[in-house]
Design a protein around this motif. Structure first.
Motif, PDB file in Angstrom:
ATOM      1  N   LEU A   1       0.859  -1.179   0.000  1.00 11.73           N
ATOM      2  CA  LEU A   1       0.000   0.000   0.000  1.00 11.73           C
ATOM      3  C   LEU A   1       0.896   1.230   0.000  1.00 11.73           C
ATOM      4  O   LEU A   1       1.806   1.333   0.824  1.00 11.73           O
ATOM      5  CB  LEU A   1      -0.913   0.029   1.227  1.00 11.73           C
ATOM      6  CG  LEU A   1      -1.913  -1.118   1.399  1.00 11.73           C
ATOM      7  CD1 LEU A   1      -2.772  -0.883   2.649  1.00 11.73           C
ATOM      8  CD2 LEU A   1      -2.807  -1.255   0.180  1.00 11.73           C
ATOM      9  N   ALA A   2       0.645   2.153  -0.931  1.00  8.21           N
ATOM     10  CA  ALA A   2       1.532   3.306  -1.064  1.00  8.21           C
ATOM     11  C   ALA A   2       0.731   4.554  -1.409  1.00  8.21           C
ATOM     12  O   ALA A   2      -0.239   4.499  -2.165  1.00  8.21           O
ATOM     13  CB  ALA A   2       2.584   3.055  -2.142  1.00  8.21           C
ATOM     14  N   THR A   3       1.156   5.677  -0.831  1.00  5.42           N
ATOM     15  CA  THR A   3       0.550   6.981  -1.099  1.00  5.42           C
ATOM     16  C   THR A   3       1.648   8.002  -1.329  1.00  5.42           C
ATOM     17  O   THR A   3       2.609   8.076  -0.559  1.00  5.42           O
ATOM     18  CB  THR A   3      -0.338   7.431   0.070  1.00  5.42           C
ATOM     19  OG1 THR A   3      -1.454   6.557   0.191  1.00  5.42           O
ATOM     20  CG2 THR A   3      -0.850   8.849  -0.142  1.00  5.42           C
ATOM     21  N   ASN A   4       1.481   8.792  -2.382  1.00  4.86           N
ATOM     22  CA  ASN A   4       2.422   9.866  -2.674  1.00  4.86           C
ATOM     23  C   ASN A   4       1.942  11.132  -1.980  1.00  4.86           C
ATOM     24  O   ASN A   4       0.857  11.638  -2.258  1.00  4.86           O
ATOM     25  CB  ASN A   4       2.498  10.084  -4.186  1.00  4.86           C
ATOM     26  CG  ASN A   4       3.520  11.151  -4.563  1.00  4.86           C
ATOM     27  OD1 ASN A   4       4.290  11.617  -3.720  1.00  4.86           O
ATOM     28  ND2 ASN A   4       3.533  11.538  -5.830  1.00  4.86           N
ATOM     29  N   THR A   5       2.732  11.654  -1.074  1.00  7.75           N
ATOM     30  CA  THR A   5       2.338  12.854  -0.328  1.00  7.75           C
ATOM     31  C   THR A   5       2.744  14.134  -1.048  1.00  7.75           C
ATOM     32  O   THR A   5       2.458  15.229  -0.549  1.00  7.75           O
ATOM     33  CB  THR A   5       2.968  12.851   1.068  1.00  7.75           C
ATOM     34  OG1 THR A   5       4.391  12.975   0.955  1.00  7.75           O
ATOM     35  CG2 THR A   5       2.622  11.571   1.816  1.00  7.75           C
ATOM     36  N   ASN A   6       3.408  14.002  -2.183  1.00  5.31           N
ATOM     37  CA  ASN A   6       3.875  15.157  -2.937  1.00  5.31           C
ATOM     38  C   ASN A   6       2.966  15.435  -4.136  1.00  5.31           C
ATOM     39  O   ASN A   6       2.179  14.582  -4.557  1.00  5.31           O
ATOM     40  CB  ASN A   6       5.310  14.949  -3.426  1.00  5.31           C
ATOM     41  CG  ASN A   6       6.317  15.016  -2.295  1.00  5.31           C
ATOM     42  OD1 ASN A   6       6.069  15.656  -1.278  1.00  5.31           O
ATOM     43  ND2 ASN A   6       7.460  14.368  -2.474  1.00  5.31           N
ATOM     44  N   TYR A   7       3.131  16.628  -4.701  1.00  6.10           N
ATOM     45  CA  TYR A   7       2.359  17.012  -5.884  1.00  6.10           C
ATOM     46  C   TYR A   7       3.186  16.864  -7.157  1.00  6.10           C
ATOM     47  O   TYR A   7       2.887  17.477  -8.175  1.00  6.10           O
ATOM     48  CB  TYR A   7       1.842  18.444  -5.722  1.00  6.10           C
ATOM     49  CG  TYR A   7       0.778  18.553  -4.648  1.00  6.10           C
ATOM     50  CD1 TYR A   7      -0.564  18.361  -4.953  1.00  6.10           C
ATOM     51  CD2 TYR A   7       1.127  18.813  -3.327  1.00  6.10           C
ATOM     52  CE1 TYR A   7      -1.539  18.434  -3.974  1.00  6.10           C
ATOM     53  CE2 TYR A   7       0.163  18.893  -2.336  1.00  6.10           C
ATOM     54  CZ  TYR A   7      -1.172  18.702  -2.673  1.00  6.10           C
ATOM     55  OH  TYR A   7      -2.135  18.768  -1.692  1.00  6.10           O
ATOM     56  N   ILE A   8       4.217  16.043  -7.069  1.00 11.79           N
ATOM     57  CA  ILE A   8       5.009  15.665  -8.235  1.00 11.79           C
ATOM     58  C   ILE A   8       5.101  14.141  -8.257  1.00 11.79           C
ATOM     59  O   ILE A   8       4.838  13.477  -7.260  1.00 11.79           O
ATOM     60  CB  ILE A   8       6.420  16.292  -8.199  1.00 11.79           C
ATOM     61  CG1 ILE A   8       7.156  15.858  -6.928  1.00 11.79           C
ATOM     62  CG2 ILE A   8       6.347  17.808  -8.305  1.00 11.79           C
ATOM     63  CD1 ILE A   8       8.606  16.323  -6.875  1.00 11.79           C
ATOM     64  N   ASN A   9       5.465  13.580  -9.395  1.00 18.84           N
ATOM     65  CA  ASN A   9       5.560  12.122  -9.511  1.00 18.84           C
ATOM     66  C   ASN A   9       6.612  11.561  -8.552  1.00 18.84           C
ATOM     67  O   ASN A   9       7.645  12.189  -8.293  1.00 18.84           O
ATOM     68  CB  ASN A   9       5.920  11.726 -10.941  1.00 18.84           C
ATOM     69  CG  ASN A   9       4.800  12.040 -11.931  1.00 18.84           C
ATOM     70  OD1 ASN A   9       3.692  12.384 -11.524  1.00 18.84           O
ATOM     71  ND2 ASN A   9       5.090  11.926 -13.213  1.00 18.84           N
ATOM     72  N   GLN A  10       6.328  10.369  -8.049  1.00 18.27           N
ATOM     73  CA  GLN A  10       7.266   9.687  -7.148  1.00 18.27           C
ATOM     74  C   GLN A  10       7.433   8.246  -7.608  1.00 18.27           C
ATOM     75  O   GLN A  10       6.454   7.513  -7.764  1.00 18.27           O
ATOM     76  CB  GLN A  10       6.753   9.704  -5.713  1.00 18.27           C
ATOM     77  CG  GLN A  10       7.619   8.934  -4.732  1.00 18.27           C
ATOM     78  CD  GLN A  10       8.963   9.593  -4.492  1.00 18.27           C
ATOM     79  OE1 GLN A  10       9.017  10.760  -4.090  1.00 18.27           O
ATOM     80  NE2 GLN A  10      10.056   8.880  -4.727  1.00 18.27           N
ATOM     81  N   THR A  11       8.671   7.836  -7.828  1.00 21.86           N
ATOM     82  CA  THR A  11       8.983   6.467  -8.234  1.00 21.86           C
ATOM     83  C   THR A  11       9.564   5.701  -7.053  1.00 21.86           C
ATOM     84  O   THR A  11      10.403   6.230  -6.304  1.00 21.86           O
ATOM     85  CB  THR A  11       9.987   6.443  -9.403  1.00 21.86           C
ATOM     86  OG1 THR A  11       9.405   7.106 -10.526  1.00 21.86           O
ATOM     87  CG2 THR A  11      10.326   5.017  -9.796  1.00 21.86           C
TER      88      THR A  11
END
Length: 529
Positions: free
Chosen positions: A462-472
């Protein structure tokens, strides 16, 4: 179905306006006294010497007479800590790694040994099993004694003790029981329809739903919520029309939806609590009783909470023999609403967030909270969950109480569609969450908050990106290989590859990876001479 969203948001706004100057136990007006946001909780004192916080708890709460043919268990936790938390005693450790050292643990009931065996130091939820065949079901909980002996560097052994309450109830005569699996923190219940079936884990997901002007006027809403994958309905009180309320709960039972019953306005009125419990105790779809929501005053101390609420509950003990259901005393719900909020300043009351809003033991300097402090970011949510779990550990309650999250709802009609999509994906997710043998690990990779549950040859990610840019995120960073990856849920942009996955701006994803849990890399050199 836009009305369900607007009704919930409008209701919340009305409540906020009514008591905004003292909301969730906090003062907001500049003329009011300062209330530390961390409450009255005192961090534990540090210890320079190791301490053993020996604890035990039943694996399931409660057991029923019908469970007698299956093994019961007591869970042993034996963390070695350096803080003076509940039941932590000095331990004279032997040389060498803790992983090689054990305790000799005995659990007993009424002087009779139930089980005895070695338990590793630093164990988590180590199961000691026993039979219930010689134990008589009763309404009062049994007291189980847990004793541990350790022989370390000293010539004499050390003894540690703990106790726990074992609930072994008679079978209900006209209803069901909500159990809690203390190995995972999950709830177990029979089907909400009341038509019979085995106890299964329940993942409660649903909205706060307005009652008088919404649920009570359109029962078809209940059918739609069921079709969209939701498992519970939490009607917002008050319930002035009890005929309509019973019709709503009847329809919920017919379609198989559980009820979270809210007593936020009456929890201090013992007579009212008894009347309400009496009216609900035979409902097979009653999952939870919520006695208290967002305490309106910091003057309600933790002592009052543990006296007032249990006294009302204890008064109902004899009338609830048909239904055992957890209270919010078993579940702590937190709601961090930081999206679209300026949490460093109150616009309504023109009061800044100063040092009183800084978390205990923070390294932030005196004065206003700086913009880069981390307060007001998505990680506030995980920080709050972690702080609640840490506090439970300090009090010795981390095994017996669960921490839930009330997510912030925003985005108009999209929030319901997104919540429904997640609810529909749960059948592929919950087998990992509710597997006592699954190993949970957390990671932070850049701006991505990631948790994994490894069970056998499969791992849930389970993963969530907390930023407003792409995250790899590379699979290798999670100790995984990317072969055999299945996407079971996405919100926003979430793409997988053989090397990892990419989350778009504030995107989330759930993936099941079928591969070895840990990636082992080594080189073999052959000498051919």
């Amino acid at each position: 179905m836009k009305r369900v969203i607007l009704s919930g948001l409008v209701g919340a706004q009305l409540l906020t306006t009514a008591v905004a100057q003292t909301w969730c136990g906090k003062h907001y007006m500049s003329t009011q006294s300062v209330v530390a946001p961390g409450g009255n909780f005192q961090p534990p004192a540090a210890s320079k010497d190791p301490l053993l916080a020996f604890r035990c708890a039943p694996a399931i709460r409660p057991y029923l007479a019908e469970d007698v043919s299956s093994p019961a268990a007591v869970l042993i936790d034996s963390p070695v800590v350096y803080y003076e938390i509940a039941n932590a005693k000095p331990i004279d450790l032997a040389a060498g790694p803790l992983s090689t050292q054990t305790l000799d643990v005995t659990i007993s009931l009424n002087g009779k040994t139930l089980d005895q065996r070695p338990v590793p130091l630093n164990a988590t939820a180590y199961e000691l099993s026993f039979s219930l065949e010689d134990v008589t079901p009763q309404m009062a909980a049994y007291n189980v004694s847990c004793e541990a002996t350790y022989t370390g560097s000293a010539s004499t052994s050390q003894t540690f003790s703990a106790t726990t309450a074992l609930s072994f109830l008679p079978n209900p005569t006209n209803s069901s029981v909500t159990k809690m699996d203390l190995r995972t923190g999950g709830l177990l219940a029979k089907p909400a329809t009341g038509l019979g079936g085995a106890y299964e884990p329940v993942f409660p997901i649903g909205f706060y739903t307005m009652f008088d002007d919404y649920l009570a006027t359109n029962l078809s809403v209940i059918d739609e919520l069921k079709e969209q994958g939701f498992t519970i309905i939490h009607p917002v009180p008050t319930f002035d029309n009890m005929t309509a309320f019973n019709m709503v709960v009847d329809r919920m039972q017919e379609v198989g939806l559980y009820l979270m019953y809210d007593m936020r306005f009456t929890y201090m009125n013992t007579t009212s609590v008894i009347e309400q419990v009496n009216s609900l105790k035979n409902r097979p779809n009653l999952l939870l009783l919520i006695p208290l929501m967002q305490p309106p005053s910091p003057t309600i101390s933790s002592t009052a909470w543990t006296v007032i609420i249990p006294s009302a509950w204890c008064s109902t003990a004899k009338i609830t023999t048909g239904h055992h259901t957890p209270l919010a005393l078993d579940v702590v719900m937190q709601d961090v609403y930081m999206v679209g909020n300026n949490v460093t300043h109150s616009n309504e009351w023109n009061t800044p967030c100063d040092t009183t809003a800084v978390q205990p033991n923070s390294t932030l300097p005196a004065g206003y909270v700086p913009a880069n402090s981390g307060i007001g970011t998505y990680f506030d949510i995980s920080d709050r969950v972690a702080s609640f779990k840490n506090r439970l550990e300090v009090m010795g309650w981390e095994r017996t109480k669960a921490v839930w999250t009330v997510p912030q709802a925003f985005g108009g009609e999209n929030i319901k569609a997104s919540a429904s999509a997640f609810a529909m994906s749960l059948p592929k997710i919950t087998p990992f969450l509710f597997d006592p043998a699954a190993v949970r690990t957390t990671y932070v990779v850049g701006g991505a908050s990631v948790a994994t549950w490894g069970a056998g040859s499969q791992t849930l990610v389970l993963a969530t990106n907390t930023n407003y840019i792409n995250q790899t995120v590379q699979w290798e960073a999670l100790g995984l290989e990317g072969d055999g990856t299945t996407t079971v849920f996405t919100s926003g942009i979430a793409e997988t590859s053989q090397d990892g996955f990419m989350l778009g701006s504030v995107g989330s994803g759930a993936f099941v990876v079928t591969a070895l849990r840990r990636v082992l890399r080594f080189t073999v050199t052959w000498d051919l001479q």
